[in-house]
Scaffold this motif. Structure first.
Motif, PDB file in Angstrom:
ATOM      1  N   LYS A 107       0.819  -1.222   0.000  1.00  0.00           N
ATOM      2  CA  LYS A 107       0.000   0.000   0.000  1.00  0.00           C
ATOM      3  C   LYS A 107       0.854   1.275   0.000  1.00  0.00           C
ATOM      4  CE  LYS A 107      -3.767  -2.217   2.612  1.00  0.00           C
ATOM      5  NZ  LYS A 107      -3.129  -3.526   2.841  1.00  0.00           N
ATOM      6  N   VAL A 108       2.156   1.150   0.107  1.00  0.00           N
ATOM      7  CA  VAL A 108       3.034   2.310   0.212  1.00  0.00           C
ATOM      8  C   VAL A 108       3.305   2.909  -1.171  1.00  0.00           C
ATOM      9  CG1 VAL A 108       5.322   3.115   0.943  1.00  0.00           C
ATOM     10  CG2 VAL A 108       4.112   1.389   2.303  1.00  0.00           C
ATOM     11  N   PRO A 109       3.040   4.190  -1.385  1.00  0.00           N
ATOM     12  CA  PRO A 109       3.344   4.813  -2.676  1.00  0.00           C
ATOM     13  C   PRO A 109       4.825   4.684  -3.011  1.00  0.00           C
ATOM     14  CG  PRO A 109       1.943   6.244  -1.352  1.00  0.00           C
ATOM     15  CD  PRO A 109       2.378   5.126  -0.446  1.00  0.00           C
ATOM     16  N   GLY A 110       5.112   4.269  -4.234  1.00  0.00           N
ATOM     17  CA  GLY A 110       6.493   4.069  -4.656  1.00  0.00           C
ATOM     18  C   GLY A 110       6.921   2.621  -4.608  1.00  0.00           C
ATOM     19  N   VAL A 111       6.168   1.769  -3.912  1.00  0.00           N
ATOM     20  CA  VAL A 111       6.449   0.331  -3.901  1.00  0.00           C
ATOM     21  C   VAL A 111       5.832  -0.289  -5.151  1.00  0.00           C
ATOM     22  CG1 VAL A 111       5.939  -1.861  -2.749  1.00  0.00           C
ATOM     23  CG2 VAL A 111       6.697   0.107  -1.404  1.00  0.00           C
ATOM     24  N   ILE A 112       6.637  -1.029  -5.892  1.00  0.00           N
ATOM     25  CA  ILE A 112       6.205  -1.626  -7.145  1.00  0.00           C
ATOM     26  C   ILE A 112       5.632  -3.022  -6.924  1.00  0.00           C
ATOM     27  CG2 ILE A 112       6.926  -2.290  -9.471  1.00  0.00           C
ATOM     28  CD1 ILE A 112       7.091   0.749  -8.795  1.00  0.00           C
ATOM     29  N   ASP A 113       6.286  -3.792  -6.052  1.00  0.00           N
ATOM     30  CA  ASP A 113       5.876  -5.172  -5.844  1.00  0.00           C
ATOM     31  C   ASP A 113       6.433  -5.664  -4.514  1.00  0.00           C
ATOM     32  OD1 ASP A 113       4.739  -7.655  -6.483  1.00  0.00           O
ATOM     33  OD2 ASP A 113       6.643  -8.409  -7.270  1.00  0.00           O
ATOM     34  N   VAL A 128      10.555 -13.413   5.417  1.00  0.00           N
ATOM     35  CA  VAL A 128      10.853 -12.067   4.931  1.00  0.00           C
ATOM     36  C   VAL A 128       9.946 -11.688   3.770  1.00  0.00           C
ATOM     37  CG1 VAL A 128      13.295 -12.277   5.582  1.00  0.00           C
ATOM     38  CG2 VAL A 128      12.574 -12.883   3.246  1.00  0.00           C
ATOM     39  N   ILE A 129      10.069 -10.428   3.378  1.00  0.00           N
ATOM     40  CA  ILE A 129       9.474  -9.965   2.133  1.00  0.00           C
ATOM     41  C   ILE A 129      10.561  -9.308   1.296  1.00  0.00           C
ATOM     42  CG2 ILE A 129       7.111  -9.640   2.935  1.00  0.00           C
ATOM     43  CD1 ILE A 129       7.779  -6.669   3.412  1.00  0.00           C
ATOM     44  N   GLU A 130      10.433  -9.430  -0.011  1.00  0.00           N
ATOM     45  CA  GLU A 130      11.301  -8.712  -0.944  1.00  0.00           C
ATOM     46  C   GLU A 130      10.491  -7.558  -1.515  1.00  0.00           C
ATOM     47  OE1 GLU A 130      14.197 -10.014  -4.522  1.00  0.00           O
ATOM     48  OE2 GLU A 130      12.047 -10.119  -4.972  1.00  0.00           O
ATOM     49  N   VAL A 131      10.937  -6.342  -1.240  1.00  0.00           N
ATOM     50  CA  VAL A 131      10.225  -5.137  -1.664  1.00  0.00           C
ATOM     51  C   VAL A 131      10.934  -4.551  -2.879  1.00  0.00           C
ATOM     52  CG1 VAL A 131       9.451  -2.829  -0.997  1.00  0.00           C
ATOM     53  CG2 VAL A 131       9.522  -4.669   0.714  1.00  0.00           C
ATOM     54  N   THR A 132      10.210  -4.419  -3.965  1.00  0.00           N
ATOM     55  CA  THR A 132      10.714  -3.724  -5.151  1.00  0.00           C
ATOM     56  C   THR A 132      10.100  -2.332  -5.149  1.00  0.00           C
ATOM     57  OG1 THR A 132      10.877  -5.782  -6.415  1.00  0.00           O
ATOM     58  CG2 THR A 132      10.872  -3.720  -7.665  1.00  0.00           C
ATOM     59  N   TYR A 133      10.950  -1.321  -5.213  1.00  0.00           N
ATOM     60  CA  TYR A 133      10.435   0.042  -5.103  1.00  0.00           C
ATOM     61  C   TYR A 133      11.169   0.972  -6.072  1.00  0.00           C
ATOM     62  CZ  TYR A 133      14.601   0.946  -2.231  1.00  0.00           C
ATOM     63  OH  TYR A 133      15.906   1.073  -1.779  1.00  0.00           O
ATOM     64  N   ASP A 134      10.529   2.104  -6.340  1.00  0.00           N
ATOM     65  CA  ASP A 134      11.083   3.109  -7.245  1.00  0.00           C
ATOM     66  C   ASP A 134      11.759   4.189  -6.403  1.00  0.00           C
ATOM     67  OD1 ASP A 134      11.648   5.108  -9.042  1.00  0.00           O
ATOM     68  OD2 ASP A 134       9.681   5.074 -10.018  1.00  0.00           O
ATOM     69  N   PRO A 135      13.082   4.249  -6.381  1.00  0.00           N
ATOM     70  CA  PRO A 135      13.783   5.221  -5.529  1.00  0.00           C
ATOM     71  C   PRO A 135      13.559   6.669  -5.929  1.00  0.00           C
ATOM     72  CG  PRO A 135      15.334   4.105  -6.966  1.00  0.00           C
ATOM     73  CD  PRO A 135      14.017   3.394  -7.130  1.00  0.00           C
TER      74      PRO A 135
END
Length: 408
Positions: A64-70, A98-105
Motif C-alpha cells: 500500500k506504500v506509494p512508490g512500492v512496485i511489488d 521475509v518480504i522482498e520489496v521492489t520500489y522506485d527510488p
C-alpha cells in the motif's frame, strides 16, 4: 509445519478470536492468484529484503506504500537452499520469514521505505513477532552494500534516541545473500484469503500494538518516523531558548515571586506549536515523543508560560506511560484541579494556578508515599537544572537536593 494438517501459532491467534467452521478453516491452502508480472529488471528500481514477522502482514502493508512496485513473500538468511515453509517454521534452518520489496527510488527513498516498514512491525522484539515466536520471525533488515548498512544503522539509532518505541530497538542488520520465494499460496494471502487473514491479523495483536505506539489515528492521519524524530529534536532544542519569565516583582532571595499570566499575544509569540496546543487548547503530546519523559537529571519543572514551580525530579518516577510523572507537586499552591469529562471518562485535570496552563491529569494509581500519579505534558513545562536554580530565581528549592548531594 504444514498449514493443511497442523495448527501453527498464527491459527492459535485466529482461534483466540473466534472458532471457525471446519469448512472454512480447512479450506484449500492454495491460492488461485496469478503470478505477478512486474518488470523487476528496470534499472530504475531497487529491491530490499526485510523481516518483520508474518509475511502475510508485512506484504499487505508494504504493497500500500506509494512508490512500492511489488512485494513478494519468502525466506532469507539460512543455511540450506530452497527452503520450504515447513522447514523454516521449524526454526532449524536459520532462515527468517521475509518480504522482498521492489520500489522506485525516484518516488520512495531507501530511508522512507524503511520508515514505512518499521511503522508496521515491532522492531523491539528479537525473540519473534507478536504471536509468532522464534528466531525465524525476528525483525531484520538485509543490506546489500555498506551504504545501505550505514543508512539503516543511522536511522535505527535516531529512532532509538527519540524514544518513539517503548523499548530499545533490536532489529538486526544482516548482509544479504539469497532470497527464496515462498510457496504460491503465501503470495497475496490478504487478497486471496481475506476472511482468514483478518481473523489472524486481529488475533496476532499487531494492530493493537501499533495503535498503542502511533495512536489510533495512525492510518487516517499518519506521521512518519522521520517527522516524529524531527519534531522531537525541534521541541528539545527550542524550549530553553524560547522562554523568559516575568513576575509582578522581580523577587529578591527573601521574597516569594508573584507569577501571572502574560497576554494572549505574548503567549503566542513565546510558545511553539505543541506548547501552545497543550497549554492553551488542552492538548496532549505524544507519549515517548517528548523531551522530559525519560529525563533523569536533577532539577525542577516550572510552568512554560509563567514560571510557576510545579514539580521536582526528587518526586519523578518512570510510570511506563511515556509522559513525565510525579508523585506530588512542589507546592500545591501553584496548581489547581478540576473534573474533566472529555473522552467519555471522568478524570482530574491539573492546571497551573496563575497561568492557567493545562498541565495534564492526576490519577490514583501512583507509587508510595502518595499513591498519586501526576501525569504531565513536557510541552507545558520547562526544566531548570539544580545547578541553575539560584541563577534563575529558584534558589529556595536547592534544599530539595541537599540529601542527594550528600549521598554522592
Amino acid at each position: 509445519m504444514n498449514r493443511s494438517n497442523s495448527i501453527s501459532n498464527r491459527f492459535i491467534a485466529l482461534l483466540g478470536v473466534c472458532i471457525l467452521s471446519p469448512a472454512l478453516y480447512f479450506a484449500s491452502m492454495h491460492s488461485n492468484a496469478d503470478n505477478k508480472e512486474v518488470n523487476k529488471t528496470d534499472a530504475n528500481y531497487e529491491t530490499s529484503v526485510l523481516a518483520g514477522g508474518c509475511f502475510w502482514c508485512t506484504e499487505a502493508d508494504m504493497e500500500k506504500v506509494p512508490g512500492v512496485i511489488d512485494v513478494v513473500s519468502g525466506y532469507s538468511g539460512g543455511t540450506i537452499p530452497n527452503p520450504t515453509y515447513d522447514a523454516v517454521s521449524s526454526g532449524t534452518t536459520g532462515h527468517i520469514e521475509v518480504i522482498e520489496v521492489t520500489y522506485d527510488p525516484s518516488v520512495l527513498s531507501y530511508e522512507a521505505m524503511l520508515d514505512a516498514f518499521l511503522r508496521g512491525i515491532d522492531p523491539t522484539d528479537d525473540q519473534g513477532s507478536f504471536v509468532d515466536r522464534g528466531p525465524q520471525y525476528r525483525p531484520a533488515i538485509f543490506y546489500k552494500n555498506e551504504q545501505e548498512k550505514q543508512q539503516a544503522a543511522s536511522f535505527l539509532a535516531e529512532i532509538d534516541k527519540a524514544g518513539i518505541f517503548k523499548k530499545p530497538l533490536k532489529t538486526e542488520l544482516i548482509p544479504f545473500d539469497t532470497f527464496y520465494v515462498a510457496e504460491e499460496y503465501h503470495q497475496d494471502y490478504y487478497i486471496n484469503n481475506p476472511l482468514r487473514y483478518r481473523y489472524y491479523r486481529h488475533g496476532s495483536g499487531r494492530d493493537q500494538y501499533l495503535d498503542e505506539i502511533f495512536g489510533p489515528d495512525r492510518k487516517t492521519a499518519p506521521k512518519t518516523l522521520r517527522q516524529m524524530i524531527d519534531e522531537k529534536n525541534k521541541l528539545s532544542s527550542n524550549v530553553p531558548e524560547q522562554v523568559e519569565f516575568r513576575t509582578v516583582n522581580q523577587a529578591s532571595d527573601m521574597d516569594e515571586p508573584k507569577y501571572f499570566r502574560p497576554s494572549d499575544e505574548e503567549i503566542k509569540q513565546k510558545l511553539n506549536d505543541i506548547q501552545y496546543k497543550v497549554t492553551q487548547k488542552d492538548g496532549t503530546e505524544r507519549p515517548f515523543d517528548n523531551p522530559y519523559w525519560d529525563n533523569e537529571e536533577a532539577g525542577i519543572y516550572v510552568d512554560i508560560v509563567s514560571g510557576e514551580p510545579l514539580f521536582s525530579s526528587t518526586d519523578k518516577y518512570d510510570s511506563g506511560t511515556g509522559w513525565p510523572s510525579f508523585t506530588k507537586p512542589i507546592d500545591e499552591n501553584f496548581i489547581t484541579t478540576k473534573e474533566d469529562n472529555s473522552w467519555f471518562a471522568t478524570r482530574i485535570e491539573v492546571r497551573s494556578k496563575f497561568a492557567d496552563s493545562h498541565l495534564g491529569h492526576v490519577f490514583d494509581d501512583g507509587p508510595a508515599p502518595t499513591g498519586l500519579r501526576y501525569c504531565m505534558n513536557s510541552a507545558s513545562m520547562l526544566f531548570i537544572p539544580k545547578d541553575e536554580l539560584a541563577e534563575k530565581g529558584y534558589g529556595k528549592y536547592s534544599v530539595l537536593f541537599e540529601n542527594q548531594d550528600k549521598a554522592l
